[in-house]
Each structure stands twice: as C-alpha cells, then as structure tokens.
Design an enzyme around this catalytic site. Structure first.
Site, PDB file in Angstrom:
ATOM      1  N   ASP A 190       0.865  -1.192   0.000  1.00  0.00           N
ATOM      2  CA  ASP A 190       0.000   0.000   0.000  1.00  0.00           C
ATOM      3  C   ASP A 190       0.897   1.237   0.000  1.00  0.00           C
ATOM      4  O   ASP A 190       0.580   2.262   0.589  1.00  0.00           O
ATOM      5  CB  ASP A 190      -0.908  -0.010   1.234  1.00  0.00           C
ATOM      6  CG  ASP A 190      -2.018   1.045   1.155  1.00  0.00           C
ATOM      7  OD1 ASP A 190      -2.365   1.463   0.038  1.00  0.00           O
ATOM      8  OD2 ASP A 190      -2.513   1.462   2.215  1.00  0.00           O
ATOM      9  N   ASP A 207       2.088   2.540   7.983  1.00  0.00           N
ATOM     10  CA  ASP A 207       0.851   1.928   7.485  1.00  0.00           C
ATOM     11  C   ASP A 207       1.137   0.557   6.870  1.00  0.00           C
ATOM     12  O   ASP A 207       0.916   0.336   5.684  1.00  0.00           O
ATOM     13  CB  ASP A 207       0.171   2.861   6.467  1.00  0.00           C
ATOM     14  CG  ASP A 207      -1.309   2.520   6.287  1.00  0.00           C
ATOM     15  OD1 ASP A 207      -1.802   1.588   6.946  1.00  0.00           O
ATOM     16  OD2 ASP A 207      -1.966   3.195   5.465  1.00  0.00           O
TER      17      ASP A 207
HETATM   18  N1  LIG Z   1       3.178   6.313  14.070  1.00  0.00           N
HETATM   19  C1  LIG Z   1       2.498   7.429  13.798  1.00  0.00           C
HETATM   20  N2  LIG Z   1       2.862   8.601  14.328  1.00  0.00           N
HETATM   21  C2  LIG Z   1       2.175   9.740  14.071  1.00  0.00           C
HETATM   22  N3  LIG Z   1       1.098   9.799  13.271  1.00  0.00           N
HETATM   23  C3  LIG Z   1       0.669   8.661  12.705  1.00  0.00           C
HETATM   24  C4  LIG Z   1       1.347   7.421  12.930  1.00  0.00           C
HETATM   25  N4  LIG Z   1       0.712   6.460  12.221  1.00  0.00           N
HETATM   26  C5  LIG Z   1      -0.301   7.073  11.584  1.00  0.00           C
HETATM   27  N5  LIG Z   1      -0.335   8.396  11.857  1.00  0.00           N
HETATM   28  C6  LIG Z   1      -1.292   9.395  11.318  1.00  0.00           C
HETATM   29  O1  LIG Z   1      -2.516   8.753  10.971  1.00  0.00           O
HETATM   30  C7  LIG Z   1      -2.711   8.792   9.565  1.00  0.00           C
HETATM   31  C8  LIG Z   1      -3.316   7.480   9.082  1.00  0.00           C
HETATM   32  O2  LIG Z   1      -2.469   6.410   9.422  1.00  0.00           O
HETATM   33  P1  LIG Z   1      -2.294   5.149   8.483  1.00  0.00           P
HETATM   34  O3  LIG Z   1      -1.456   4.165   9.235  1.00  0.00           O
HETATM   35  O4  LIG Z   1      -1.787   5.585   7.141  1.00  0.00           O
HETATM   36  O5  LIG Z   1      -3.771   4.594   8.391  1.00  0.00           O
HETATM   37  P2  LIG Z   1      -4.783   4.398   7.162  1.00  0.00           P
HETATM   38  O6  LIG Z   1      -4.892   2.927   7.042  1.00  0.00           O
HETATM   39  O7  LIG Z   1      -6.018   5.085   7.636  1.00  0.00           O
HETATM   40  O8  LIG Z   1      -4.161   5.039   5.925  1.00  0.00           O
HETATM   41  C9  LIG Z   1      -1.344   9.115   8.972  1.00  0.00           C
HETATM   42  O9  LIG Z   1      -1.423   9.745   7.721  1.00  0.00           O
HETATM   43  C10 LIG Z   1      -0.758  10.018  10.030  1.00  0.00           C
HETATM   44  O10 LIG Z   1      -1.278  11.323   9.907  1.00  0.00           O
HETATM   45 MG   LIG Z   2      -2.285   5.314   5.178  1.00  0.00          MG
END
Ligand SMILES: Nc1ncnc2c1ncn2[C@@H]1O[C@H](COP(=O)(O)OP(=O)(O)O)[C@@H](O)[C@H]1O
Ligand SMILES: [Mg+2]
Length: 253
Positions: A190, A207
C-alpha cells in the site's frame, strides 16, 4: 465506571477534533469506533502500563482512527484503532488470504479488524528487525495497536505528499523497498506518498497493515505497484525517472 469515563473522555476529543464534520451525527460516528469491546481493549492497554492516557485524535480514516497517546514515561505513542464496522477490510482480504502466516480467515468484521492489527504489528516488527525505519511497535490488543509516535504531537510528521522531496528521498525509498523485500521478505502493498513520513534526518515507512510476505502469490504484482507509485510521485515532483519494471527486476533478482 471506568468504561464510562473513558467513553466521555474520548467523545470530548472527538468533538474537539477538526476532522469531524460539524453536521455529522457525532454520537453515532463515535459509537461505531468505540464500541464496548474497543473501550475494553483500550482500558486493558491503560491498565497494563502500555499507555497512561489518550490525548486526542490525530487522524480519522476510513479504516482506522489514530490517536495521540502518552506512555507512563511521558513519551508519545500513536494509537491506531481499526474500525470494526469498516467495510474496507473485506475488500482487502486478498492480502491476508495468500499469507501463510494467517491461514484462518475470520468471519466477523471484528475478527478481521483484529487480524489486521496482528498483521500490522508483525509486519512492523519484521521490517524493524531487517533495518527498515518504521514506527517501533509496542503493543496491541484486539483492534488497537500502540506504536511510536512520529512527529511532534499533536501534529504527525509531514508525509512525502505534504512536503518537499529530493533525490535523496527517492533513493531512500527505493533502498527501503529493496531491504523490505530482501531482508524482511515483505512487500508493503500500500506504498505511496501518503504512507512515508519525512523527518529532518530520515524517512519513516508506515501503514504496514497491508504488507504481505514475498511468498504471497500476488507479491510481485504488489511490489510493482508499490515501486510504480513511488516512481510516479517523484516524476511528478520532477525528481527522477526510472522504469518501475527494471527496478523490480533488480530487486527480485
Ligand atoms: N506512528 C504514527 N505517528 C504519528 N502519526 C501517525 C502514525 N501512524 C499514523 N499516523 C497518522 O494517521 C494517519 C493514518 O495512518 P495510516 O497508518 O496511514 O492509516 P490508514 O490505514 O487510515 O491510511 C497518517 O497519515 C498520520 O497522519
Ligand atoms: Mg495510510
């Protein structure tokens, strides 16, 4: 009692969050995220010392909601809560189906969300062990994942899409894809400019829920898609251009 307090506290964060639309039916949206079982899962992480408290919403996506949490030692945590009501996971079940680590596919959406958390946790561990910079995974419970917070809370670090990137970032991304494939035996699956943080001194891949083992029947196709996404993004930014197919050849050979 504790459950009710937790619920009220989280609901307040939701109200204060700029991500929630004014006209949305707050309570209903909220109940979809924090059903009873999810509240208990968070409560368990609080009482087992993984978290001291939750401090607010960082991001509300279709599949998961990310909170800023604080550990007992004061350091920040990203708390990713997979939505058990999300139909999105079902669409993405093929990432699990071909993965020999998960041979039993759950039938309920809650089961699927829990599986997704386990998968992301394990993927983060594997990636980190292979020397790929990812958020350090700390703990998980049911549909809730606790990991290192990347950025200066309450703001998460900028992602590639949010900031200026250069050729060094392109090289870093390609190196990480290769390391992930060769050493961790994983394909992110992804990968895009939305799933890489850029800090001053380094980049951080995140992610990882979709990531599959290289033995997955669609691994090569997914690898090509990841690489092509990166190439396309950097090309748009005027950085660099290589053929994705050639890069994939190099990585798998
Ligand atoms: N480890 C982290 N530290 C800080 N912010 C995070 C972290 N993981 C995710 N985020 C925030 O949450 C958002 C969505 O996380 P993500 O893992 O990409 O989930 P999704 O599956 O919804 O895309 C990211 O774009 C970021 O803004
Ligand atoms: Mg994401």
């Amino acid at each position: 009692m504790r459950e009710e307090q937790l619920r009220e506290r989280l609901l307040r964060f939701e109200r204060e969050s700029r991500y929630l639309k004014k006209d949305s039916n707050e309570r209903k949206v909220f109940e979809e995220v924090f059903d009873r079982a999810t509240l208990w899962a968070i409560d368990h992480l609080l009482s087992s010392g993984q978290l001291d408290y939750l401090n607010g919403v960082v991001n509300a996506g279709k599949e998961a909601r990310v909170y800023w949490g604080v550990a007992p030692d004061g350091s920040a945590r990203a708390v990713k809560i997979y939505l058990t009501a999300s139909a999105e996971f079902k669409k993405r079940l093929r990432y699990v189906a071909g993965d020999r680590r998960f041979n039993k596919i759950p039938s309920t959406s809650r089961g699927i969300a829990e599986l997704w958390v386990q998968k992301e946790f394990k993927n983060l561990q594997l990636a980190q062990k292979a020397g790929v910079r990812v958020p350090t995974p700390y703990a998980f419970n049911e549909n809730v994942l606790v990991m290192e917070y990347i950025g200066e809370p309450p703001a998460p670090a900028p992602r590639f899409i949010d900031t200026e990137v250069g050729e060094a970032d392109y090289r870093w991304a390609m190196e990480m894809i290769e390391k992930l494939y060769r050493k961790a035996q994983l394909v992110h699956a992804d990968l895009s400019e939305y799933n890489v943080f850029k800090l001053k001194e380094e980049c951080v891949l995140f992610d990882m829920g979709s990531a599959v083992l290289t033995t997955h029947p669609e691994a090569r196709e997914l690898l090509l898609r990841d690489v092509a996404n990166m190439v396309r993004f950097f090309k748009r930014r005027g950085i660099f251009e290589e053929r994705a197919e050639e890069i994939v050849e190099r990585i798998v050979s």
